[in-house]
Enzyme design. Structure first.
Site, PDB file in Angstrom:
ATOM      1  N   LYS A  22       0.837  -1.209   0.000  1.00 29.59           N
ATOM      2  CA  LYS A  22       0.000   0.000   0.000  1.00 29.59           C
ATOM      3  C   LYS A  22       0.865   1.249   0.000  1.00 29.59           C
ATOM      4  O   LYS A  22       0.687   2.148  -0.819  1.00 29.59           O
ATOM      5  CB  LYS A  22      -0.904   0.007   1.249  1.00 29.59           C
ATOM      6  CG  LYS A  22      -1.532   1.373   1.546  1.00 29.59           C
ATOM      7  CD  LYS A  22      -2.436   1.347   2.744  1.00 29.59           C
ATOM      8  CE  LYS A  22      -1.791   1.652   4.072  1.00 29.59           C
ATOM      9  NZ  LYS A  22      -1.535   3.073   4.338  1.00 29.59           N
ATOM     10  N   ASN A  23       1.806   1.296   0.937  1.00 25.83           N
ATOM     11  CA  ASN A  23       2.556   2.542   1.121  1.00 25.83           C
ATOM     12  C   ASN A  23       3.590   2.797   0.023  1.00 25.83           C
ATOM     13  O   ASN A  23       4.151   3.885  -0.056  1.00 25.83           O
ATOM     14  CB  ASN A  23       3.209   2.570   2.506  1.00 25.83           C
ATOM     15  CG  ASN A  23       2.168   2.726   3.596  1.00 25.83           C
ATOM     16  OD1 ASN A  23       1.007   3.037   3.312  1.00 25.83           O
ATOM     17  ND2 ASN A  23       2.554   2.510   4.843  1.00 25.83           N
ATOM     18  N   ARG A  92      -4.596  10.604   4.096  1.00 27.11           N
ATOM     19  CA  ARG A  92      -3.578  11.645   4.210  1.00 27.11           C
ATOM     20  C   ARG A  92      -2.568  11.627   3.065  1.00 27.11           C
ATOM     21  O   ARG A  92      -2.013  12.661   2.706  1.00 27.11           O
ATOM     22  CB  ARG A  92      -2.832  11.496   5.535  1.00 27.11           C
ATOM     23  CG  ARG A  92      -3.706  11.626   6.759  1.00 27.11           C
ATOM     24  CD  ARG A  92      -2.875  11.376   7.975  1.00 27.11           C
ATOM     25  NE  ARG A  92      -1.642  12.140   7.878  1.00 27.11           N
ATOM     26  CZ  ARG A  92      -1.512  13.381   8.284  1.00 27.11           C
ATOM     27  NH1 ARG A  92      -2.508  13.989   8.871  1.00 27.11           N
ATOM     28  NH2 ARG A  92      -0.368  14.022   8.127  1.00 27.11           N
ATOM     29  N   CYS A 116      -4.620  12.654  13.286  1.00 27.22           N
ATOM     30  CA  CYS A 116      -5.461  11.462  13.211  1.00 27.22           C
ATOM     31  C   CYS A 116      -5.254  10.643  14.479  1.00 27.22           C
ATOM     32  O   CYS A 116      -4.547  11.080  15.394  1.00 27.22           O
ATOM     33  CB  CYS A 116      -5.184  10.648  11.952  1.00 27.22           C
ATOM     34  SG  CYS A 116      -3.709   9.667  12.019  1.00 27.22           S
ATOM     35  N   ARG A 121       0.605  14.424  13.344  1.00 26.84           N
ATOM     36  CA  ARG A 121       0.911  14.280  11.923  1.00 26.84           C
ATOM     37  C   ARG A 121       1.109  15.622  11.191  1.00 26.84           C
ATOM     38  O   ARG A 121       0.362  15.958  10.254  1.00 26.84           O
ATOM     39  CB  ARG A 121      -0.131  13.411  11.233  1.00 26.84           C
ATOM     40  CG  ARG A 121      -0.321  12.096  11.961  1.00 26.84           C
ATOM     41  CD  ARG A 121      -0.941  11.040  11.141  1.00 26.84           C
ATOM     42  NE  ARG A 121      -0.033  10.514  10.128  1.00 26.84           N
ATOM     43  CZ  ARG A 121      -0.307   9.436   9.386  1.00 26.84           C
ATOM     44  NH1 ARG A 121      -1.433   8.790   9.566  1.00 26.84           N
ATOM     45  NH2 ARG A 121       0.547   9.005   8.501  1.00 26.84           N
ATOM     46  N   ASP A 307       4.715   0.608  12.166  1.00 25.55           N
ATOM     47  CA  ASP A 307       3.530  -0.043  11.595  1.00 25.55           C
ATOM     48  C   ASP A 307       3.405  -1.511  12.002  1.00 25.55           C
ATOM     49  O   ASP A 307       2.437  -2.173  11.635  1.00 25.55           O
ATOM     50  CB  ASP A 307       3.540   0.091  10.058  1.00 25.55           C
ATOM     51  CG  ASP A 307       3.277   1.525   9.622  1.00 25.55           C
ATOM     52  OD1 ASP A 307       2.864   2.342  10.464  1.00 25.55           O
ATOM     53  OD2 ASP A 307       3.493   1.836   8.430  1.00 25.55           O
ATOM     54  N   ARG A 399      -8.629  -0.316   4.420  1.00 25.25           N
ATOM     55  CA  ARG A 399      -7.745   0.667   3.798  1.00 25.25           C
ATOM     56  C   ARG A 399      -6.407   0.030   3.441  1.00 25.25           C
ATOM     57  O   ARG A 399      -5.734   0.487   2.517  1.00 25.25           O
ATOM     58  CB  ARG A 399      -7.478   1.840   4.751  1.00 25.25           C
ATOM     59  CG  ARG A 399      -8.706   2.659   5.049  1.00 25.25           C
ATOM     60  CD  ARG A 399      -8.346   3.835   5.900  1.00 25.25           C
ATOM     61  NE  ARG A 399      -7.254   4.576   5.280  1.00 25.25           N
ATOM     62  CZ  ARG A 399      -6.598   5.569   5.854  1.00 25.25           C
ATOM     63  NH1 ARG A 399      -6.939   5.950   7.057  1.00 25.25           N
ATOM     64  NH2 ARG A 399      -5.631   6.183   5.234  1.00 25.25           N
TER      65      ARG A 399
END
Ligand code: EPZ
Length: 419
Positions: A22-23, A92, A116, A121, A307, A399
């Site tokens: 994802k990232n 974001r 968040c 952030r 994470d 997500r």
């Protein structure tokens, strides 16, 4: 509202294929906006964040279509420079349109992301970086407005109080590809997702040295073409399944997982007593009955990733003895602790430390997910809890984890999604 129901007690066995990251996908999706021709991105995961980034690209005038795991992006119509509140509040990473719009259009208007559940952030480093490249930045009515008639290469030091910033590095790299002259980014993020972005840009024709290191040298203004590029596997999804195998004392092969990007996680699991082997196909994780407690210090890459903090805590909550988990990146990333304690865990928070006293048995309970990785950690705890764990607010999960319940179920977990 959908929920995930997990009944603990099954030992996970078999093979799971790790999806695209994802990232890494999100920055690469914005990078291909800078090409003079269409691009094809492969190994793109089916996730809500990818869908939101597709909406951002469409809003900017580009055409993006996801078919199976292949995303075709045609940037020909990219002529809009606004990422509105509705999209940025959902995700974001929409902030990456700042660098892409500045590079291609010389102007960007992006809603300020705000905080968040995991922390404040800030985006000061993103703004400092593009200002040093010559953009004039103003903030009004909740929007960042950046204008640059000409971007010019600069020496930019990008670390903040908690170390390098992945997102700021993405934005500055994107903008610097269009800057006249050379940009040197010191204290750049070395996370594999930044490395993947730079690899994609190099394949598009960008001239960038130092990839994978904290010093990136970007020679700007090279013409960029479309690319056919495959995104790297998701190291956080892989780490999550490693803990799933470990916590259930299972035996799981994680196909496509890249051990080189998971060094700190593998090392910590081995210290706890989990067997982790690198194979030609990926990573094999074999759990044992005998685990030892361990202290975990969250650090910027290649340190133990934030994470994976909630997931390793789920494992340590079941290991007799005391472990201390220290979070140094996100000041509020302990929300899962309260939910784990409702499942019978014994965890106390002392500022940035969580003191985890391992218990013999967790018990299933209704729990509330506070963010993406917390959701995954609660499912992991549920895999070994006595009875049913009902995880609510799973929109966080959708997500960032592709078909997690289907993948866990195929490994033998008793898990289902309920409406
Ligand atoms: C990325 O967020 C990831 N998100 C996060 O993953 C991850 O936790 C984080 O990097 C760290 O690895 C995406 O890739 C979409 P940062 P990002 O800028 O880029 C401070 C997940 O679960 N900072 O590297 O927003 C900041 O407060 C998500 O997938 C500033 O001070 O993170 C933090 O302490 C959650 N000023 C540290 O730097 C800034 O301008 C690292 O943040 C920017 C950041």
């Amino acid at each position: 509202m959908q929920k995930i129901s997990v009944r603990g007690g099954k030992v996970l066995k078999g093979t799971v294929e790790i999806s695209g990251s994802k990232n890494a996908t999100l920055p690469v999706m914005t990078a291909v906006l800078l090409g003079e021709s269409p691009s094809i991105l492969r190994n793109v995961p089916h996730l809500n964040d990818v869908k939101t980034m597709t909406d951002v690209l469409t809003k900017l005038g580009a055409n993006a279509v996801l078919d199976d795991h292949t995303l075709k992006v045609d940037p020909a119509g990219f002529n809009q420079f606004e990422a509105p509140y509705e999209l940025v509040k959902t995700m974001r990473a929409s902030i990456y349109s700042l660098g892409a719009c500045l590079a291609r259009l010389g102007e960007a208007k992006v809603s300020l992301p705000g905080g968040c559940a995991i922390g404040a952030r800030p985006i000061d480093l993103h703004l400092k970086g593009v200002e040093q490249l010559g953009a004039k930045v103003t903030i009004q009515h909740g929007y960042v407005h950046a204008v640059a008639s000409k971007l010019k290469g600069a020496n930019i030091y990008l670390a903040g109080p908690h170390g390098p910033s992945l997102g700021a590095t993405v934005n500055v790299v994107l903008a610097a590809t269009a800057a006249e002259g050379t940009t040197v980014i010191d204290a750049a993020s070395t996370e594999p997702e930044v490395e993947d972005l730079v690899n994609c840009l190099i394949a598009m024709g960008a001239q960038i040295e130092g990839n994978g290191t904290s010093k990136l040298v970007i020679h700007g203004k090279k013409p960029l073409k479309g690319v056919d590029y495959s995104v790297i596997p998701d190291r956080v999804e892989a780490g999550t399944f490693m803990v799933a195998a470990a916590i259930t004392r299972g035996n799981v092969l994680l196909k496509k997982a890249n051990a080189h990007q998971l060094g700190a996680v593998i090392e910590k699991l081995r210290q706890i007593g989990v067997t982790v082997d690198e194979t030609s196909e990926g990573i094999r994780v074999v759990g044992s009955g005998e685990y030892k407690p361990a202290d975990v210090m969250i650090l910027p890459y290649p340190g133990f990733p934030t994470d994976m903090q909630a997931q390793i805590m789920a494992l340590l909550a079941t290991v007799p003895g005391n472990s201390i988990v220290t979070e140094t990146i996100w000041e509020n990333r302990f929300m899962h602790v309260f939910e784990m304690n409702r499942m019978g865990a014994d965890i106390t928070i002392d500022r940035s430390h969580a003191v985890v006293k391992g218990v013999k048995q967790l018990t299933g309970a209704p729990v509330m997910a506070s963010d993406l990785r917390a959701s995954a950690a609660l499912i992991l705890a549920g895999l070994v809890a006595d009875g049913e764990t009902l995880v609510q607010r799973i929109y966080h999960l959708d997500r960032g984890y592709e078909k997690i319940e289907e993948k866990l179920s195929a490994l033998g977990a008793d898990i289902k999604r309920i409406s």
